[in-house]
Design a protein around this motif. Structure first.
Motif, PDB file in Angstrom:
ATOM      1  N   GLU A 104       5.246  -7.376   4.210  1.00 39.35           N
ATOM      2  CA  GLU A 104       4.203  -6.669   4.956  1.00 39.35           C
ATOM      3  C   GLU A 104       4.660  -6.373   6.380  1.00 39.35           C
TER       4      GLU A 104
ATOM      5  N   GLN B  96       4.647  -0.814   7.211  1.00 45.40           N
ATOM      6  CA  GLN B  96       4.313   0.337   8.047  1.00 45.40           C
ATOM      7  C   GLN B  96       5.184   1.563   7.761  1.00 45.40           C
TER       8      GLN B  96
ATOM      9  N   PRO C  85       6.042   4.800   6.050  1.00 48.51           N
ATOM     10  CA  PRO C  85       5.208   5.723   5.263  1.00 48.51           C
ATOM     11  C   PRO C  85       5.824   6.029   3.903  1.00 48.51           C
ATOM     12  N   ARG C  86       4.970   6.189   2.900  1.00 45.86           N
ATOM     13  CA  ARG C  86       5.453   6.592   1.589  1.00 45.86           C
ATOM     14  C   ARG C  86       5.971   8.017   1.667  1.00 45.86           C
ATOM     15  N   ARG C  87       6.943   8.347   0.815  1.00 49.31           N
ATOM     16  CA  ARG C  87       7.572   9.661   0.867  1.00 49.31           C
ATOM     17  C   ARG C  87       6.955  10.643  -0.143  1.00 49.31           C
ATOM     18  N   ASP C  88       6.148  10.129  -1.078  1.00 51.17           N
ATOM     19  CA  ASP C  88       5.610  10.977  -2.137  1.00 51.17           C
ATOM     20  C   ASP C  88       6.734  11.757  -2.814  1.00 51.17           C
TER      21      ASP C  88
ATOM     22  N   GLY D 124      12.575   5.966  -0.025  1.00 49.27           N
ATOM     23  CA  GLY D 124      11.274   5.633   0.527  1.00 49.27           C
ATOM     24  C   GLY D 124      10.708   4.437  -0.189  1.00 49.27           C
ATOM     25  N   PRO D 125       9.679   3.806   0.376  1.00 51.26           N
ATOM     26  CA  PRO D 125       9.131   2.590  -0.250  1.00 51.26           C
ATOM     27  C   PRO D 125       8.548   2.841  -1.639  1.00 51.26           C
ATOM     28  N   ASP D 126       8.007   4.032  -1.864  1.00 51.77           N
ATOM     29  CA  ASP D 126       7.406   4.320  -3.163  1.00 51.77           C
ATOM     30  C   ASP D 126       8.440   4.707  -4.210  1.00 51.77           C
TER      31      ASP D 126
ATOM     32  N   ASP E 189       0.818  -1.217   0.000  1.00 55.12           N
ATOM     33  CA  ASP E 189       0.000   0.000   0.000  1.00 55.12           C
ATOM     34  C   ASP E 189       0.851   1.266   0.000  1.00 55.12           C
ATOM     35  N   ASN E 190       2.083   1.177   0.545  1.00 60.14           N
ATOM     36  CA  ASN E 190       2.954   2.361   0.593  1.00 60.14           C
ATOM     37  C   ASN E 190       3.768   2.554  -0.683  1.00 60.14           C
TER      38      ASN E 190
END
Length: 414
Positions: free
Chosen positions: A205, A210, A212-215, A183-185, A10-11
């Motif tokens: 997972e 957990q 957070p995505r960094r955008d 970041g994960p994204d 999801d992230n």
């Protein structure tokens, strides 16, 4: 055929998995979409420095290598102009250790002044060893500046323009780099070896879910200002022979002409059946001691190189060698020059290299991460390359070697 599966958290973390029950080991490969192309002209080398900083500990881990070694494994990393890549190889029963370590430094690496000072010294020493104290070590500095200028992010090598840039990096610079690019994204995780898909999904997972995505802000590189006329530069240093590089601008990764350029370099220099080997290395009466052709393999507009080292340092020999390389390359544009048999042999070599490079679980993890990043099916790589026809080679060779301005670097003994 490589059997693999993918999913995305999801992230935004993309995960690829390939099971290999024939080994007792697992390779965990984490590819970040950041490299020297994200640097500023006044602060270069920070992408590579940050790779080192990621081994300096994190919120819950004092020393990564100690933890990996305790689990019976090994770890390493590399940085390119386009990417930064971290990987671990360890026994399958200890695979969770790699997930724990990689997730902890993705979440919160230790970026204090003490860690930074240690790694600055390490990277500056590496700069001296690789670029200042090694024959031809600064060739990339000259060549990239000739092609891209001084302000485009491809205009300097990964190590940076000069040691002073690395020395000036502050802890605040490092933290800013982390939050802008890590970041994960902005990453792809690939896991290959004796571990099931269900186990990889569970661990991804648990350890990454957990974070957070960094955008991450979209990258906006300026278009390169390649030379509009042939450029030649002569430099000298403590080198044993004269080295020559003739470089031509080429398409970015993913464009059809990128793969055509890759085929052209294979036709010119891949193996003992290649044109450079037969006609230049073996057919020049000893003028060439080395001769090769390659591409930079860049995500944005890159370059194709004709490379040589010659045994005669006279100006006449240099000009003759350059002329011979250019004529051999331009010969691919002649009607009927590229035969079906020659192209088939080239493609067979590509397919063999591809298959062998994916036998090992470690290299397969790296290749799978890159394919997933590009949104590609790794199994389509050979078929895509085979779409290059003789007419494509002739067309591009004519455009590149007969009509495209080149940058020629001549590196002579002092």
């Amino acid at each position: 055929m490589i059997d693999y599966r993918t999913f995305t958290l999801d992230n935004g973390l993309r995960v690829a998995h390939s099971c290999d029950p024939s080994t007792a080991m697992v390779a965990v490969n984490l590819l970040y979409d950041t490299g020297a192309r994200d640097e500023r002209p006044e602060l270069t080398g920070i992408a590579h420095l940050f790779e080192h900083l990621m081994f300096g500990g994190s919120a819950n881990v004092a020393d990564y290598s100690v933890e990996i070694e305790a689990a019976g494994g090994s770890d390493n990393a590399w940085t390119s102009n386009d990417f930064t890549n971290f990987y671990e190889v360890l026994p399958a029963q200890n695979v969770e250790t790699a997930f724990w370590l990689e997730s902890d430094r993705m979440l919160s690496p230790l970026l204090d002044e003490r860690t930074l000072e240690v790694q600055r010294r390490v990277v500056i020493e590496e700069f001296k060893q690789q670029c200042l104290n090694r024959p031809y070590g600064d060739m990339a500095h000259y060549l990239r500046k000739m092609l891209y200028g001084d302000s485009h992010p491809y205009g300097w090598p990964v190590i940076g323009k000069e040691p002073g840039h690395v020395a000036s990096v502050t802890a605040e610079d490092a933290r800013d780099w982390f939050f802008r690019h890590y970041g994960p994204d902005n990453a792809v995780l690939a896991v290959c070896g004796n571990v099931t898909f269900e186990r990889v999904k569970e661990l991804a997972e648990k350890w990454f879910g957990q974070i957070p995505r960094r955008d991450i802000a979209p990258r906006r590189l300026p278009a390169p200002t390649f030379p509009t006329a042939d450029v030649v530069r002569r430099v000298s240093g403590d080198v044993p022979q004269t080295a020559i590089v003739v470089a031509y601008p080429m398409a970015a990764y993913g464009a059809k002409d990128y793969f055509v350029a890759d085929t052209i370099t294979d036709l010119l220099s891949a193996g003992r059946s290649s044109r450079f080997y037969h006609n230049l290395l073996m057919g020049s009466n000893g003028l060439f001691s080395e001769v090769d052709a390659s591409i930079s393999g860049s995500e944005h507009e890159g370059f194709l190189m004709l490379n040589a080292k010659i045994t005669d340092r006279s100006d006449e020999a240099v000009e003759r060698a350059i002329g011979m390389m250019k004529r051999e390359a331009a010969g691919l544009a002649a009607a009927g020059s590229v035969t079906g048999h020659e192209l088939e042999r080239c493609m067979n070599r590509f397919e063999s290299t591809f298959n062998f490079s994916n036998i090992g679980y470690q290299s397969r993890a790296a290749n799978l991460a890159m394919a997933f990043y590009h949104g590609e099916d790794i199994n389509a790589a050979v078929g895509r390359q085979k779409q290059t026809m003789a007419d494509d080679v002739r067309r591009m060779a004519g455009e590149m070697f007969n009509h495209t301005p080149s940058a020629t670097l001549i590196y002579m003994p002092r």
